[in-house]
Design an enzyme around this catalytic site. Structure first.
Site, PDB file in Angstrom:
ATOM      1  CB  ALA A 236      -0.921  -0.019   1.220  1.00  0.00           C
ATOM      2  N   PRO A 237       0.415   2.330  -0.662  1.00  0.00           N
ATOM      3  CG  PRO A 237       0.308   4.564  -1.385  1.00  0.00           C
ATOM      4  CD  PRO A 237       1.203   3.584  -0.652  1.00  0.00           C
ATOM      5  N   GLY A 238      -0.032   1.427  -3.291  1.00  0.00           N
ATOM      6  CA  GLY A 238      -0.274   0.653  -4.490  1.00  0.00           C
ATOM      7  C   GLY A 238       0.294   1.157  -5.796  1.00  0.00           C
ATOM      8  CG  ASP A 255       0.417  -2.537   3.521  1.00  0.00           C
ATOM      9  OD1 ASP A 255       1.437  -2.058   2.995  1.00  0.00           O
ATOM     10  OD2 ASP A 255      -0.065  -2.099   4.596  1.00  0.00           O
ATOM     11  CG  ASP A 281       3.402  -8.378  10.187  1.00  0.00           C
ATOM     12  OD1 ASP A 281       4.387  -8.419   9.416  1.00  0.00           O
ATOM     13  OD2 ASP A 281       3.455  -7.880  11.321  1.00  0.00           O
ATOM     14  CG  ASP A 296       8.301   0.818  -0.947  1.00  0.00           C
ATOM     15  OD1 ASP A 296       9.182   1.264  -0.181  1.00  0.00           O
ATOM     16  OD2 ASP A 296       7.517   1.548  -1.571  1.00  0.00           O
ATOM     17  CB  CYS A 349      10.993   6.734   0.288  1.00  0.00           C
ATOM     18  SG  CYS A 349       9.828   6.393   1.633  1.00  0.00           S
TER      19      CYS A 349
END
Length: 423
Positions: A236-238, A255, A281, A296, A349
């Site tokens: 998410a968010p995809g 997610d 999870d 990610d 990120c």
């Protein structure tokens, strides 16, 4: 009045509890663009605002988040937004007067904000490092990691804010022309139009989605092929799920957050794309090994401060150790979900090496059954400046050495790619 009340209340709540500004504004139901603009600008220039206010308060700044938020949002309007001084001052004073817990601040708010307005030109003319608008611990880390000059450039990019980039299902050249955007060498389109996103051509028809140009690179590094079984872990968010599905892969998106997965489902529905969506999870997810896995991982998100300036002020240096531990556990679990000969891409990120470069080195030391698949200098569209000596992706918000069309227009990202040895 309502927009300003929402702005200062949101800033105070974020500072008090560590929630994200997006979450706080969403819970409040506030949709006025002015409220968001004031709150975002306050966090973007929080260090400057603190110094300016502290120098003009005889007793210094209060430790109370609401008091500071009221003064800081008022000063942000005067210094950095195109708001009439009288509106910024008078409405801040009125907000203090109406709040029983801030009523004692009425006279102080009136005096200090009027002084800020009188001295605005002198304040803005002061030569102060952009690093002033980062917490000391972050500024010091960036200077150690990237050098003082590069750290300053990163902080300057954070001050300037983020562009709006989109990923396209097909015909990027055509959509760049229709939207009046710039087709970047990474394959993303950078928008110049300030029209609200849902009102732009192609949005309702599901032709594209908003995704930072750097965030779109990891899924491309995975090189998804039609019919491949691919796992998007922590999906998410995809945005990356959409990239993989648009390439024709059979995607499983996992997610732990049900609300964020609802947003993912909505995005896929709008885009006309399909994926198996699993709320679990990531460490507990089990399945037959996949052809490829994209992880990610949860991180400090310090690479997204351009668009989420509150991140700098809600994260603590102590968060790094716990997040790095979680990332290592997720990496180990993801490795077990890759078939022999399959691929794994890990990304964050974050600007912090503990979450990036150090994770890559530690993973390869723990997993001799995997080998690094170095990223080619021409593979991302960003050239050699975005590839480390080890062959991993590293983007920084200042854009030094990147193509001119990119400029200071990328989130800070790290990614490494490995493959599981056959047999």
């Amino acid at each position: 009045m309502q927009a300003r009340r929402a702005a200062y209340a949101s800033v105070a709540e974020v500072l008090r509890g560590g929630a994200t500004l997006d979450d706080v504004l969403a819970r409040s139901g506030e949709t006025d663009p002015l409220a968001r603009a004031i709150a975002v600008t306050t966090f973007r220039r929080l260090g400057t605002l603190g110094r300016v206010l502290n120098a003009r308060l005889s007793k210094g700044l209060s430790a109370d988040e609401r008091s500071f938020a009221l003064l800081a949002t008022g000063a942000a309007q005067i210094l950095f937004l195109k708001v009439p001084d009288h509106a910024a001052v008078d409405l801040s004073v009125e907000l203090a007067r109406r709040d029983p817990k801030l009523r004692h601040l009425t006279g102080v708010a009136n005096a200090v904000l009027r002084r800020v307005a009188r001295e605005r030109d002198d304040i803005l003319a002061e030569e102060v490092s952009p690093l002033e608008d980062a917490p000391v611990w972050l500024a010091e880390r960036w200077a150690r990691t990237y050098g003082p000059e590069r750290a300053t450039a990163i902080a300057r990019a954070h001050r300037e804010g983020a562009t709006v980039d989109i990923s396209i299902k097909s015909d990027p050249e055509g959509w760049a022309d229709r939207l009046g955007g710039t087709l970047l060498p990474t394959g993303s389109i950078r928008l110049e139009d300030k029209t609200a996103i849902p009102e732009l051509p192609g949005f309702e028809a599901g032709e594209w989605w908003v995704q930072d140009a750097a965030a779109a690179i990891p899924a491309r590094l995975l090189a998804p092929r039609p019919g491949e079984r691919i796992l998007d872990l922590c999906a998410a968010p995809g945005g990356k799920t959409a990239q993989l599905a648009a390439a024709g892969a059979e995607v499983t998106a996992v997610d732990r957050s049900a609300p964020r997965l609802n947003r993912l489902r909505q995005n896929l529905a709008r885009l006309g794309l399909r994926a198996e969506v699993v709320c679990r999870d990531g460490l507990a997810f089990e399945a037959e090994p996949f052809d490829a896995v994209l992880l990610d991982a949860p991180c400090t998100a310090t690479g997204t401060i351009r668009r989420h300036p509150d991140v700098a002020w809600t994260k603590k240096e102590s968060d790094l150790a716990s997040l790095a531990g979680l990332q290592a556990r997720l990496l180990d679990h993801a490795a077990g979900l890759v078939r022999p000969g399959g691929r794994l891409v890990y990304c964050v990120c974050s600007l912090e090496p503990e979450e990036g470069e150090e994770q890559a080195a530690a993973f390869l030391a723990r997993h001799p059954d995997f080998e690094r698949q170095a990223i080619g200098r021409d593979e991302t569209g960003l050239g050699s400046q975005a590839v480390t000596a080890e062959g991993d992706l590293r983007t920084l918000p200042d854009g030094t050495g990147l193509p001119d069309s990119i400029g200071r227009g990328l989130d800070g990202f790290f990614a490494f790619r490995v493959s599981r040895k056959p047999g």
